[in-house]
Design an enzyme around this catalytic site. Structure first.
Site, PDB file in Angstrom:
ATOM      1  CD  GLU A 136      -2.511  -1.331   2.611  1.00  0.00           C
ATOM      2  OE1 GLU A 136      -1.962  -0.847   3.622  1.00  0.00           O
ATOM      3  OE2 GLU A 136      -3.538  -2.009   2.670  1.00  0.00           O
ATOM      4  CE1 TYR A 179       7.613   0.342  -3.430  1.00  0.00           C
ATOM      5  CE2 TYR A 179       5.875   1.939  -3.062  1.00  0.00           C
ATOM      6  CZ  TYR A 179       6.914   1.179  -2.591  1.00  0.00           C
ATOM      7  OH  TYR A 179       7.266   1.245  -1.272  1.00  0.00           O
TER       8      TYR A 179
END
Length: 138
Positions: A92, A104
């Site tokens: 998350e 990411y």
């Protein structure tokens, strides 16, 4: 790295709610926990369950940010997870955390969900958490 050193790094990265040495020690000692660290630069902590894992946190000292430390920690962690036959890594990230989201995205993570108002911010509106997933090469 000691839990105290990890806590110092985490506090430098997440001053609103840093994890304590006791919390980190407990997380590290849990079955399936995997810690990747670079002394005095940062660490990544994940937890494995069967063929899935969750990246609990990645913290890079402010003076080491922007120098590839986060990427190196993430790549090393992914390699170790793949060696353990983990097929998917989840995490998350705050929607407004552009540097982490860029890391990411470059690593191949894809958005698979959203948690509305997940991250509370003092004096500000809460920020959504993006749930990201990466398929590992097993």
């Amino acid at each position: 790295m000691t839990p105290e050193a990890l806590a110092d790094i985490h506090a430098a990265c997440f001053p609103a709610r840093p994890w304590t040495a006791e919390e980190l020690k407990a997380l590290i000692s849990e079955p399936g926990s995997l810690l990747e660290s670079q002394t005095d630069k940062g660490f990544a902590l994940a937890r494995m369950t069967l063929d899935e894992a969750e990246l609990l946190t990645i913290a890079v000292c402010p003076n080491a940010q922007g120098r590839g430390t986060g990427r190196a920690l993430l790549e090393a962690l992914v390699a170790r997870l793949a060696a353990q036959n983990v097929a998917h890594l989840f995490l998350e990230v705050a929607e407004d955390n552009a540097p982490a989201r860029a890391l990411y995205t470059r690593a191949g993570f894809a958005e698979v969900g959203r948690r509305k108002g997940y991250y509370a911010r003092a004096g500000q509106a809460a920020v959504d958490a993006l749930v990201l997933s990466l398929k590992l090469p097993v």
